[in-house]
Design an enzyme around this catalytic site. Structure first.
Site, short mmCIF file in Angstrom:
data_model
loop_
_atom_site.label_atom_id
_atom_site.label_comp_id
_atom_site.label_asym_id
_atom_site.label_seq_id
_atom_site.Cartn_x
_atom_site.Cartn_y
_atom_site.Cartn_z
N SER A 40 59.63 14.70 -18.72
CA SER A 40 60.87 14.62 -17.94
C SER A 40 60.85 13.54 -16.87
O SER A 40 61.89 13.17 -16.37
CB SER A 40 61.19 15.96 -17.29
OG SER A 40 60.18 16.31 -16.39
N ASP A 339 63.99 17.82 -6.70
CA ASP A 339 64.36 19.22 -6.96
C ASP A 339 63.16 20.16 -6.91
O ASP A 339 63.24 21.31 -7.32
CB ASP A 339 65.05 19.33 -8.32
CG ASP A 339 64.19 18.80 -9.47
OD1 ASP A 339 62.97 18.63 -9.27
OD2 ASP A 339 64.73 18.55 -10.56
N HIS A 342 60.61 17.31 -9.72
CA HIS A 342 60.78 15.90 -10.04
C HIS A 342 61.03 15.11 -8.76
O HIS A 342 61.24 15.68 -7.70
CB HIS A 342 61.94 15.73 -11.03
CG HIS A 342 61.81 16.59 -12.24
ND1 HIS A 342 62.41 17.82 -12.32
CD2 HIS A 342 61.13 16.42 -13.39
CE1 HIS A 342 62.10 18.38 -13.49
NE2 HIS A 342 61.32 17.55 -14.14
#
Length: 374
Positions: A40, A339, A342
């Site tokens: 991600s 967040d 990340h």
């Protein structure tokens, strides 16, 4: 890091998690295309869905993407990622996600990275009863996607040399960090970090080998960042488990040892493929440099998440960014964590800048750019 990156971490409640912005200097068309792989931290939209990936809130919702794109692009950040800054610095367009290619989107490259990906094949976790109902992709899946993509370009083996040459010529292979999710899956199990490290590095090495055999000539491989500095890890680990920069010592040691093994493997690949340029991007030390002197890079908040709720790190794994009740900070560029799992666009840009011109690639990426330029 990932659909599974978060999912594994979130659902397992593990503190073992892990885990681009505009370049001031561009290198016009030194490469015609980029092929990206990873989790991600590199995914530019392969996990797009109505509600975002299971286990990590709603990446399809605001405020994801709010800083640069002004809407969610299914990137796990408020804006661009390292790979986006790499594309911009090479005067190339942003990479389209493989799962959502349209028409001639792929002319300048494709992004195969998918959130939640593991280095080790998903079947290993299934066999060991460590799998949850989350994204089952691994880096092997991404290699499979790449091979399928090659077929769409007419590259099907020895009899299609011209098409294969076109697909590989002047292509930069960017392998983003991958492997943090593997450790997350194994938290609380009898499987040791040593096992995860050996299997993970072997798996990534096998994929790199396959790409090099197919014709990859220019390759950048990112190490793992210090995952113990993320708000998720900080909120779950005991306060006694801290290192010299205030992060979770056990997790940062875990990723440090992983990176040592990965670098040894890359050196072996350089000996096997002397015609290729294989560069290690030192994510671990890039992140640490920012943590040691955040104000130098414009950061005010080292640990708290910009988007989230809860004390002391503005993070609660059950009420995450993208949910209707969760808001983001007014000044994301002053935060390292976006967040809790990340990073912010500002942090991705800082890391990118250190990779491109800050000397944290080995051998120096700047040398490759200069070599290509001349």
């Amino acid at each position: 890091m990932m659909v599974a990156s978060c999912t594994a971490i979130f659902i397992l409640l593990c503190s073992f998690v892990l885990a681009s912005p505009t370049a001031t200097e561009t290198h016009p068309r030194l490469f015609n295309k980029i092929y990206a792989f990873g989790d991600s931290f590199t995914d530019t939209g392969n996990t797009r869905s109505v509600s975002g990936p299971a286990g990590f809130g709603h990446v399809s919702n605001s405020p994801y993407g709010s800083t640069f794109f002004h809407h969610s692009t299914n990137r796990y950040s408020d804006g661009r990622l390292v790979i986006d800054f790499v594309a911009q610095s090479l005067s190339l367009p942003f990479l389209p996600p493989y799962k959502y290619l349209k028409g001639n989107d792929s002319f300048h490259g494709v992004n195969f990275a998918v959130a939640g990906s593991t280095a080790i094949n998903h079947g290993f976790f299934v066999r060991n009863n460590l799998s949850l109902d989350i994204t089952p992709q691994s880096i092997q899946t991404q290699l499979l996607w790449f091979n399928m993509f090659l077929e769409t370009q007419g590259c099907r083996g020895a009899e299609t040399k011209t098409q294969c040459k076109a697909a590989f010529d002047d292509a930069l292979f960017w392998v983003g960090e991958i492997g943090v999710n593997d450790y997350a899956y194994a938290v609380g199990s009898s499987i040791t970090d040593d096992t995860i490290r050996k299997l993970g590095v072997a798996s990534v090495t096998g994929v790199l080998q396959s790409l090099l055999k197919k014709g990859a000539k220019y390759m950048v491989v990112q190490g793992l960042p210090p995952s113990g500095c993320l708000a998720l890890a900080m909120s779950l680990a005991p306060v006694t488990d801290r290192d010299d920069i205030g992060c979770v010592r056990s997790l940062n040691n875990q990723t440090y040892v992983h990176n040592i093994a990965l670098q040894a493997s890359l050196q072996s690949l350089r000996e096997q493929f002397p015609q290729a340029v294989i560069i290690y991007a030192d994510y671990w030390n890039a992140y640490r440099m920012v943590m040691k002197n955040p104000s130098k890079y414009g950061f005010r908040e080292r640990f708290k998440a910009c988007c989230g709720v809860g004390e002391p790190y503005n993070f609660d794994m059950f009420t995450v960014c993208g949910m209707p009740s969760v808001s983001s900070c007014k000044n994301p560029p002053e935060y390292i964590n976006w967040d809790g799992v990340h990073l912010t666009e500002a942090m991705y840009k800082a890391v990118h800048d250190m990779f491109i011109k800050g000397g944290l690639t080995h051998p120096a990426l700047s040398n490759l750019l200069d070599m290509k330029h001349h």
